[in-house]
Scaffold this motif. Structure first.
Motif, PDB file in Angstrom:
ATOM      1  N   THR A  88      -9.076  -1.074   9.723  1.00 52.33           N
ATOM      2  CA  THR A  88      -9.754  -1.727   8.367  1.00 52.33           C
ATOM      3  C   THR A  88      -9.627  -1.021   7.190  1.00 52.33           C
ATOM      4  OG1 THR A  88     -12.149  -0.979   8.572  1.00 52.33           O
ATOM      5  CG2 THR A  88     -11.529  -3.081   9.753  1.00 52.33           C
ATOM      6  N   ILE A  89      -9.573  -1.709   5.948  1.00 51.29           N
ATOM      7  CA  ILE A  89      -9.305  -0.915   4.615  1.00 51.29           C
ATOM      8  C   ILE A  89     -10.472  -1.473   3.941  1.00 51.29           C
ATOM      9  CG2 ILE A  89      -7.987  -0.860   2.507  1.00 51.29           C
ATOM     10  CD1 ILE A  89      -5.651  -2.031   4.259  1.00 51.29           C
ATOM     11  N   PRO A  90     -11.346  -0.578   3.221  1.00 49.32           N
ATOM     12  CA  PRO A  90     -12.475  -0.829   2.561  1.00 49.32           C
ATOM     13  C   PRO A  90     -11.990  -1.540   1.242  1.00 49.32           C
ATOM     14  CG  PRO A  90     -12.413   1.539   2.423  1.00 49.32           C
ATOM     15  CD  PRO A  90     -11.365   0.940   3.304  1.00 49.32           C
ATOM     16  N   ALA A  91     -12.735  -2.472   0.515  1.00 49.43           N
ATOM     17  CA  ALA A  91     -12.422  -3.152  -0.568  1.00 49.43           C
ATOM     18  C   ALA A  91     -13.637  -3.776  -1.268  1.00 49.43           C
ATOM     19  CB  ALA A  91     -11.161  -4.135  -0.346  1.00 49.43           C
ATOM     20  N   ALA A  97      -9.129  -2.221  -3.914  1.00 49.25           N
ATOM     21  CA  ALA A  97      -9.267  -1.353  -2.861  1.00 49.25           C
ATOM     22  C   ALA A  97      -9.326  -0.019  -3.501  1.00 49.25           C
ATOM     23  CB  ALA A  97      -8.074  -1.381  -1.788  1.00 49.25           C
ATOM     24  N   GLU A  98      -9.316   1.162  -2.529  1.00 52.92           N
ATOM     25  CA  GLU A  98      -9.377   2.579  -3.091  1.00 52.92           C
ATOM     26  C   GLU A  98      -8.242   2.675  -4.204  1.00 52.92           C
ATOM     27  OE1 GLU A  98     -10.337   5.568  -0.019  1.00 52.92           O
ATOM     28  OE2 GLU A  98      -9.661   3.933   0.978  1.00 52.92           O
ATOM     29  N   GLY A  99      -8.619   3.603  -5.080  1.00 51.35           N
ATOM     30  CA  GLY A  99      -7.297   3.680  -6.036  1.00 51.35           C
ATOM     31  C   GLY A  99      -6.920   2.759  -6.909  1.00 51.35           C
ATOM     32  N   GLY A 100      -7.726   1.557  -7.063  1.00 50.29           N
ATOM     33  CA  GLY A 100      -7.541   0.576  -7.932  1.00 50.29           C
ATOM     34  C   GLY A 100      -6.292  -0.528  -7.585  1.00 50.29           C
ATOM     35  N   LEU A 101      -6.323  -0.419  -6.388  1.00 48.22           N
ATOM     36  CA  LEU A 101      -5.198  -1.326  -5.968  1.00 48.22           C
ATOM     37  C   LEU A 101      -5.666  -2.774  -5.801  1.00 48.22           C
ATOM     38  CD1 LEU A 101      -2.190  -1.292  -4.594  1.00 48.22           C
ATOM     39  CD2 LEU A 101      -3.506  -1.363  -2.280  1.00 48.22           C
ATOM     40  N   LYS A 102      -4.903  -3.500  -6.383  1.00 54.67           N
ATOM     41  CA  LYS A 102      -5.446  -5.088  -6.286  1.00 54.67           C
ATOM     42  C   LYS A 102      -4.640  -5.566  -5.107  1.00 54.67           C
ATOM     43  CE  LYS A 102      -6.869  -4.844 -10.605  1.00 54.67           C
ATOM     44  NZ  LYS A 102      -8.367  -4.422 -10.719  1.00 54.67           N
ATOM     45  N   MET A 103      -5.600  -6.225  -4.397  1.00 52.89           N
ATOM     46  CA  MET A 103      -5.220  -6.844  -3.210  1.00 52.89           C
ATOM     47  C   MET A 103      -5.243  -8.574  -3.098  1.00 52.89           C
ATOM     48  SD  MET A 103      -5.861  -3.937  -0.436  1.00 52.89           S
ATOM     49  CE  MET A 103      -4.677  -4.762   0.758  1.00 52.89           C
ATOM     50  N   SER A 104      -4.774  -9.062  -2.472  1.00 50.13           N
ATOM     51  CA  SER A 104      -5.126 -10.709  -2.464  1.00 50.13           C
ATOM     52  C   SER A 104      -5.203 -11.095  -0.890  1.00 50.13           C
ATOM     53  CB  SER A 104      -4.082 -11.594  -2.856  1.00 50.13           C
ATOM     54  OG  SER A 104      -2.841 -11.284  -2.385  1.00 50.13           O
ATOM     55  N   VAL A 105      -6.094 -11.749  -0.422  1.00 54.83           N
ATOM     56  CA  VAL A 105      -6.293 -12.237   0.986  1.00 54.83           C
ATOM     57  C   VAL A 105      -6.647 -13.513   1.141  1.00 54.83           C
ATOM     58  CG1 VAL A 105      -7.774 -12.014   3.018  1.00 54.83           C
ATOM     59  CG2 VAL A 105      -7.394 -10.038   1.558  1.00 54.83           C
ATOM     60  N   ARG A 106      -5.676 -14.285   1.939  1.00 51.92           N
ATOM     61  CA  ARG A 106      -5.952 -15.774   2.288  1.00 51.92           C
ATOM     62  C   ARG A 106      -7.134 -15.955   3.147  1.00 51.92           C
ATOM     63  NH1 ARG A 106      -2.030 -19.216   0.430  1.00 51.92           N
ATOM     64  NH2 ARG A 106      -0.374 -17.605   0.422  1.00 51.92           N
ATOM     65  N   LEU A 161       0.800  -1.232  -0.087  1.00 52.81           N
ATOM     66  CA  LEU A 161      -0.010   0.127   0.004  1.00 52.81           C
ATOM     67  C   LEU A 161       1.182   1.264  -0.007  1.00 52.81           C
ATOM     68  CD1 LEU A 161      -1.683  -2.384   1.516  1.00 52.81           C
ATOM     69  CD2 LEU A 161      -2.990  -0.654   2.447  1.00 52.81           C
ATOM     70  N   HIS A 162       0.927   2.168  -1.081  1.00 51.60           N
ATOM     71  CA  HIS A 162       1.637   3.155  -1.096  1.00 51.60           C
ATOM     72  C   HIS A 162       1.109   4.490  -0.361  1.00 51.60           C
ATOM     73  CE1 HIS A 162       4.636   1.569  -4.003  1.00 51.60           C
ATOM     74  NE2 HIS A 162       3.628   0.729  -4.170  1.00 51.60           N
ATOM     75  N   PHE A 219      -3.273   6.123   3.752  1.00 53.58           N
ATOM     76  CA  PHE A 219      -3.537   5.444   2.389  1.00 53.58           C
ATOM     77  C   PHE A 219      -5.010   5.841   1.850  1.00 53.58           C
ATOM     78  CE2 PHE A 219      -5.707   1.704   0.340  1.00 53.58           C
ATOM     79  CZ  PHE A 219      -4.834   1.822  -0.970  1.00 53.58           C
ATOM     80  N   ALA A 220      -4.522   6.614   0.631  1.00 59.95           N
ATOM     81  CA  ALA A 220      -5.928   7.230  -0.152  1.00 59.95           C
ATOM     82  C   ALA A 220      -6.909   7.891   0.999  1.00 59.95           C
ATOM     83  CB  ALA A 220      -6.583   6.088  -0.676  1.00 59.95           C
ATOM     84  N   ASN A 221      -7.938   7.542   1.270  1.00 63.04           N
ATOM     85  CA  ASN A 221      -8.840   8.136   2.325  1.00 63.04           C
ATOM     86  C   ASN A 221      -8.861   7.437   3.505  1.00 63.04           C
ATOM     87  OD1 ASN A 221      -9.308  10.118   0.562  1.00 63.04           O
ATOM     88  ND2 ASN A 221     -11.025   8.957  -0.219  1.00 63.04           N
ATOM     89  N   THR A 222      -8.091   6.368   3.647  1.00 64.08           N
ATOM     90  CA  THR A 222      -8.062   5.475   4.688  1.00 64.08           C
ATOM     91  C   THR A 222      -6.805   5.764   5.734  1.00 64.08           C
ATOM     92  OG1 THR A 222      -8.762   3.722   3.154  1.00 64.08           O
ATOM     93  CG2 THR A 222      -8.301   3.111   5.724  1.00 64.08           C
ATOM     94  N   LYS A 223      -6.970   5.771   6.956  1.00 63.10           N
ATOM     95  CA  LYS A 223      -6.032   5.930   7.809  1.00 63.10           C
ATOM     96  C   LYS A 223      -6.042   4.680   8.939  1.00 63.10           C
ATOM     97  CE  LYS A 223      -5.086   9.302  11.511  1.00 63.10           C
ATOM     98  NZ  LYS A 223      -5.497  10.464  12.154  1.00 63.10           N
ATOM     99  N   ILE A 224      -4.754   4.018   8.999  1.00 63.41           N
ATOM    100  CA  ILE A 224      -4.824   2.810   9.495  1.00 63.41           C
ATOM    101  C   ILE A 224      -3.751   3.049  10.795  1.00 63.41           C
ATOM    102  CG2 ILE A 224      -3.610   0.507   9.485  1.00 63.41           C
ATOM    103  CD1 ILE A 224      -3.994   1.172   6.341  1.00 63.41           C
ATOM    104  N   ASN A 225      -4.230   2.691  11.914  1.00 60.93           N
ATOM    105  CA  ASN A 225      -3.422   2.815  13.154  1.00 60.93           C
ATOM    106  C   ASN A 225      -2.234   1.918  13.190  1.00 60.93           C
ATOM    107  OD1 ASN A 225      -2.830   3.460  15.791  1.00 60.93           O
ATOM    108  ND2 ASN A 225      -4.667   3.249  16.605  1.00 60.93           N
ATOM    109  N   LEU A 226      -1.108   2.517  13.516  1.00 57.94           N
ATOM    110  CA  LEU A 226       0.055   1.361  13.364  1.00 57.94           C
ATOM    111  C   LEU A 226       0.474   1.162  14.851  1.00 57.94           C
ATOM    112  CD1 LEU A 226       2.395   3.481  10.724  1.00 57.94           C
ATOM    113  CD2 LEU A 226       0.921   1.135  10.658  1.00 57.94           C
ATOM    114  N   ALA A 227      -0.259   1.222  16.000  1.00 60.40           N
ATOM    115  CA  ALA A 227      -0.012   1.018  17.168  1.00 60.40           C
ATOM    116  C   ALA A 227       0.209  -0.895  17.086  1.00 60.40           C
ATOM    117  CB  ALA A 227      -1.035   1.047  18.183  1.00 60.40           C
ATOM    118  N   GLY A 228       1.280  -1.014  17.891  1.00 59.08           N
ATOM    119  CA  GLY A 228       1.703  -2.552  18.026  1.00 59.08           C
ATOM    120  C   GLY A 228       2.618  -2.784  16.680  1.00 59.08           C
TER     121      GLY A 228
END
Lengths: 308, 360
Positions: free
Chosen positions: B297-300, B318-327, B243-244, B256-265
């Motif tokens: 969380t990140i919306p997708a 995800a936002e901005g056309g980013l392709k993501m993969s999840v197992r 995620l850039h 990231f785009a309009n999402t803010k992710i908490n980096l605690a931990g």
């Protein structure tokens, strides 16, 4: 994984027997008639001179004078063959082609052996033991094969004279060995470079040195290319005329030179039957080599010579 | 810790091209090191240098406390296994195994003894009198390993030994090599481009690129804490999601785009504020859920899912056309077009500085 494998096997077996190989063709198709017709015409074209030679060599002179060069002999005689081999005169010697034959054997055998040994080691070293300037060395070697022989004749005469081997068999053997080097080295280099390099590496890890790798790993894998080199050299050196006539003297003339002297002698009657027999005798050795090793030759050519 | 192999400042140039740059590796005795990297990264070249098949430009190689930089391959106490097996085709298996020993002028009884032992370990006794052409690929590679084994060396070098085998045999022989290592306890250096082989076999992996070691660490360390962007992208299949964005609030959050992710931990160094940063998340460190949790969380939107037997891969946008993969567990099928939220497992994430490409 296992499941998939057994599955595949049963699926295959269920289809039953399937035809194998290409679809059979009719024997007398138009294509075949064309093909074999052409082959027939071409072989007649090439075999006719041979026919004439063989027939003429089996005739006596009176029969030859009557013409009819295509007709088989009425009376078969082997006298011309005997004469060509042991009685025909060239200059002062009247012991026929046999002298030239043995001269040629004594020239060809050592030249072939030495040139192949040296060239194969050259090729092996150029592929597997690259040294600084090895590519330059190779380029120079190959360049040598583009220089016309005529240019080098006189310098070689001087060289041999200075080495005190001018006019001897050794001199001619040396010349043949050196002149075989470019093409043979190229041949061996290309063949050895087609062998997997990892074999060479494995042998080095196994503690084998330059000669052991060459003799125990490389040579046993290179039979086809040795056969090719053998054929090229035997026929080339046996058929050589120019070097033979320039670098030797009458007592040790090779067979080809002697043949020329017999056929072109201007004294007396032209003995066509003897000339034909002598020519056939001279051509017998390369012919024999081709017949014996034809299959290996093709395999070797396909394996190494055309690559790289 | 005793060193089995030490590579000191090794440099190799081919003409003006620098193939290996100033390498330093210490391999402990009995350690299994895997050199991993894309083709052309210099891993096989490094192995050839260790074996003595290539003369190095600068530096030193020590094996078992001896400087072998200029020693012949056979004098280095190494055995090597090649990708193409490199068995001598005109010799029988026995001949292949004994060739090196004969070169070392070993007595015949000793040769026979060693061949018998190697054949027993590798289970190739019935094949001893066959020519390599009469062997299957797996058998050939076993014989090739045997050739290294009979030399009774301290160090085994493997140059992509399994690459020529089919998938099933590959996984079988992989286990066998691991078993061999635990039985013999030799030092092994193993070159591969297959990350599964690397992750399963290695005590430590050296990830290489462009003649440089990017990271030399235990497999789990490499997988969980890749030292830079290249290692992160190279290891893992499918590769890590990148995620850039930027780190903000003094490094407390990732924008990231309009999402803010908490980096605690986050487990790593000081994040600081970076105008350009990359958040790396492995597919198994994201969890699909229906509801959003601000800062976590990140919306997708689901695009497709790929059931792979043991688990399933879900590809999302995800936002901005980013392709993501999840197992996800294989039972969980996702319909295309479903809007979901991906919960981020920050302790397992990696943050990279965009400019230096290094992990923070």
């Amino acid at each position: 994984m296992v499941d998939v494998a057994t599955h595949g096997a049963t699926a295959h077996g269920a289809t039953g027997v399937q035809p194998r190989g290409a679809k059979p063709k009719r024997r007398f198709s138009g294509g075949n008639i064309m093909l074999y017709g052409t082959l027939f015409v071409v072989s007649v074209y090439y075999l006719l001179p041979l026919w004439v030679m063989v027939m003429t060599s089996l005739k006596g002179m009176p029969e030859i004078r009557m013409g009819n060069i295509f007709a088989p002999p009425v009376e078969i005689t082997f006298q011309p063959w005997v004469k060509a081999w042991s009685e025909a005169c060239t200059g002062l010697n009247c012991d026929g082609l046999s002298r030239g034959f043995w001269n040629s054997v004594m020239i060809t055998v050592p030249s072939v052996i030495i040139s192949i040994i040296v060239a194969s080691v050259n090729g092996y070293a150029l592929v597997n033991w690259r040294f600084k300037g090895s590519e330059v060395f190779f380029t120079i070697l190959i360049f040598g094969s583009f220089i016309p022989y005529q240019i080098m004749l006189y310098p070689i005469v001087i060289l041999l004279r200075e080495l005190h081997i001018y006019g001897t068999l050794y001199g001619l053997i040396l010349v043949h060995t050196i002149f075989g080097m470019p093409i043979l080295t190229l041949l061996f280099r290309n063949y050895f470079s087609s062998l997997p390099e990892e074999l060479f590496k494995a042998a080095r890890v196994d503690g084998a040195g330059f000669w052991r790798i060459y003799l125990q790993i490389m040579v046993p894998m290179s039979l086809p290319i040795f056969v090719v080199a053998l054929i090229l050299q035997i026929t080339g050196i046996w058929n050589d005329f120019l070097f033979g006539v320039v670098f030797t003297k009458p007592e040790i003339y090779p067979m080809t030179v002697q043949l020329n002297n017999i056929v072109n002698s201007v004294q007396g009657v032209k003995e066509y039957n003897v000339n034909m027999a002598a020519t056939l005798l001279t051509g017998l050795v390369p012919l024999f080599i081709y017949f014996v090793s034809g299959k290996l030759f093709v395999r070797g050519i396909a394996a190494g010579a055309v690559k790289g | 810790m005793t060193h089995s192999i030490q590579v000191k400042d090794l440099t190799l140039n081919f003409g003006s091209v620098s193939v290996l740059k100033n390498m330093n590796i210490d391999v402990a005795e009995g350690e299994f090191i895997v050199l991993l990297g894309p083709s052309g990264c210099g891993k096989s070249t490094l192995l050839n240098c260790l074996a003595g098949l290539l003369d190095i430009t600068d530096g030193e190689i020590w094996i078992k406390g001896k400087n072998v930089t200029w020693a012949e391959p056979s004098e280095r106490g190494i055995g090597m296994v090649f990708q193409s097996y490199a068995l001598y085709p005109q010799m029988t298996v026995r001949g292949n195994l004994s060739f090196g020993l004969k070169n070392a002028r070993m007595p015949k009884e000793e040769i026979d003894k060693r061949i018998a032992r190697a054949a027993e370990i590798l289970q190739i006794e019935p094949l001893l009198d066959r020519k390599p052409a009469a062997l299957s690929g797996g058998q050939r590679q076993r014989v090739a390993i045997g050739r290294a084994l009979v030399r009774d060396v301290d160090v085994f070098l493997f140059d992509e030994p399994l690459s020529n085998l089919d998938a099933k045999l590959r996984s079988e022989l992989r286990v066998e090599i691991k078993r061999l290592h635990s039985r013999l306890n030799n030092t092994m250096v193993y070159v591969t481009h297959d990350q599964i082989e690397a992750l399963t076999l290695a005590d430590r992996i050296a990830v290489m690129r462009g003649g440089l070691i990017q990271q030399l660490a235990a497999p789990q360390e490499i997988y969980n804490r890749p030292s830079n962007l290249f290692v992160a992208g190279f290891i893992g299949s499918p590769s890590m999601n990148f995620l850039h964005g930027a780190t903000i609030d003094g490094g407390a959050a990732f924008q990231f785009a309009n999402t803010k992710i908490n980096l605690a931990g986050y487990e790593g160094g000081a994040i600081l504020e970076r105008p350009k940063a990359i958040l790396g998340l492995r597919p198994e460190h994201l969890h699909i859920q229906d509801h959003a949790e601000p800062g976590l969380t990140i919306p997708a939107v689901v695009e497709i899912d790929e059931p792979m037997g043991a688990d399933s891969l879900v590809w999302l946008e995800a936002e901005g056309g980013l392709k993501m993969s999840v197992r996800v567990p294989v039972e969980r099928r996702m319909a295309a077009g479903t809007a979901v939220h991906l919960k981020v497992d920050i302790p397992k994430a990696s943050i990279f500085d965009t400019a230096s490409e290094q992990r923070v």
